[in-house]
Design a protein around this motif. Sequence first.
Motif, mmCIF file in Angstrom:
data_model
loop_
_atom_site.group_PDB
_atom_site.id
_atom_site.type_symbol
_atom_site.label_atom_id
_atom_site.label_comp_id
_atom_site.label_asym_id
_atom_site.label_seq_id
_atom_site.Cartn_x
_atom_site.Cartn_y
_atom_site.Cartn_z
ATOM 1 N N CYS A 117 46.624 51.559 63.005
ATOM 2 C CA CYS A 117 46.349 50.253 63.606
ATOM 3 C C CYS A 117 47.585 49.350 63.590
ATOM 4 O O CYS A 117 48.107 49.018 62.530
ATOM 5 N N GLU B 129 48.746 46.148 73.705
ATOM 6 C CA GLU B 129 48.598 46.462 72.286
ATOM 7 C C GLU B 129 49.240 45.370 71.453
ATOM 8 O O GLU B 129 50.218 44.755 71.869
ATOM 9 N N VAL B 130 48.698 45.159 70.294
ATOM 10 C CA VAL B 130 49.313 44.217 69.365
ATOM 11 C C VAL B 130 50.717 44.730 69.075
ATOM 12 O O VAL B 130 50.901 45.908 68.788
ATOM 13 N N PRO C 33 41.831 46.251 67.927
ATOM 14 C CA PRO C 33 43.111 46.888 68.292
ATOM 15 C C PRO C 33 42.916 48.229 69.004
ATOM 16 O O PRO C 33 43.699 48.586 69.881
ATOM 17 N N ARG D 261 42.062 47.548 72.594
ATOM 18 C CA ARG D 261 43.293 47.134 73.288
ATOM 19 C C ARG D 261 44.110 48.341 73.705
ATOM 20 O O ARG D 261 44.640 48.399 74.816
ATOM 21 N N ARG D 262 44.195 49.301 72.781
ATOM 22 C CA ARG D 262 44.967 50.501 73.088
ATOM 23 C C ARG D 262 44.326 51.264 74.255
ATOM 24 O O ARG D 262 45.014 51.712 75.167
ATOM 25 N N ALA E 34 40.593 41.026 63.635
ATOM 26 C CA ALA E 34 40.794 40.904 65.093
ATOM 27 C C ALA E 34 40.493 39.488 65.539
ATOM 28 O O ALA E 34 39.487 38.904 65.154
ATOM 29 N N CYS F 185 36.137 44.487 62.987
ATOM 30 C CA CYS F 185 37.505 44.434 62.451
ATOM 31 C C CYS F 185 37.566 43.182 61.598
ATOM 32 O O CYS F 185 37.071 42.130 62.002
ATOM 33 N N LEU G 88 47.690 46.226 64.242
ATOM 34 C CA LEU G 88 47.354 44.925 63.643
ATOM 35 C C LEU G 88 47.433 45.018 62.116
ATOM 36 O O LEU G 88 47.906 44.089 61.450
#
Length: 346
Positions: free
Chosen positions: A296, A268-269, A249, A252-253, A329, A326, A298
């Motif tokens: 987070c 982002e999730v 995550p 992703r950010r 993930a 993670c 997620l």
Amino acid sequence: MTEPLLSIDRVSHEFGARRALLPGRRGHLAVDDVSLTIGAGESLALVGESGSGKTTLGRVVAKLLTPTGGTVQVDGRDVGGLRGRELLAYRRTVQMIFQNTQHAFNPRRKIRDILADPYEIHRLPAPDGRDAALGELMERVGLRASMLDRYPHQFSGGQRQRIGVARALSLGPRLIVADEPVSALDVSVQAQVLNLFSRLRRELGLSLLFISHDLRAVYFLCERIAVLYQGRLVEVAPRERLLEHPLHPYSRRLIAAVPGLGGRDSAEVSTADAPAAAPAAGGPATAAGCHYAATCPLHVQLGRPDRCLTERPALRATAGGSAVACHFAGDESPAPVPSVVTEEVR
Ligand SMILES: Nc1ncnc2c1ncn2[C@@H]1O[C@H](COP(=O)(O)OP(=O)(O)OP(=O)(O)O)[C@@H](O)[C@H]1O
Ligand SMILES: [Mg+2]
């Protein structure tokens, strides 16, 4: 598989580790149990937010800092115990280039003398006469031999960074640790210096540990990308894989923050459908848990599992060629993993 040029094995660095032995004092764990390898001719990027430990790890690799845990090996040899001649040989093998060229050189010395220093320090005769070797070095980095008699202030920032590269190359290194080498330069000049790195890698077969905030530069120059978060390695993957299908995550950010860079999975999730935030049972993540759990998405999406707060996620390999630290993930998106096109190491 051939042995990597560089192996970083469970390396930690705690600033103030000695002071931390005193009651009531704490050190600062800037690098926390990081393992990575770099192959001969390979280029690996270290990315992560400010303070995530990139420079500290780079300095450990260049042996400017001694790790407080773990080992660094070159060609399978632990470099921790090197002394005397062997240490000098290591310093020739691994060179570091820094961001700030403004104060990198003594302003009262000509470039000729600055570039001759490494030969003096290592008591090496320059091949084919010193002047010829220095002139060749200048040309290799896109400068002219006639500039050797100038002083540092007579160069632009980009040219000074080229001189820094020339100095690093002078003794024939095999690995360059470049810490934000273009961040202080004008955008137009950045591309030229990145092109220089790319050309030198091709021509000299150099390995590169490239530390940068700039994911575009990283994408241009590096085959693999390692993401650090608060001193820990959270993901390492081939560059296309990381940018198009980041798993952690935090990765992703990071990628979502650069418009137009990421692929379909870089968003982002979403936390929109996540259960309402409840106070985390164990308070902020402890050293035992995941550092990212506190922010987070997620973690929130999955209903704040305790495991994120109590168990440090180990780096685990995935089928797609990434390794991610993670617990969850990838679990939220069962989509098939696209095939990865990794560039040949040049
Ligand atoms: N000499 C030092 N003494 C104590 N703490 C330090 C020292 N150098 C760095 N740190 C701390 O270690 C952590 C990692 O620092 P480091 O410089 O490696 O981060 P970085 O990822 O390179 O950041 P940036 O992107 O801003 O350059 C930071 O929290 C920093 O405050
Ligand atoms: Mg830094």
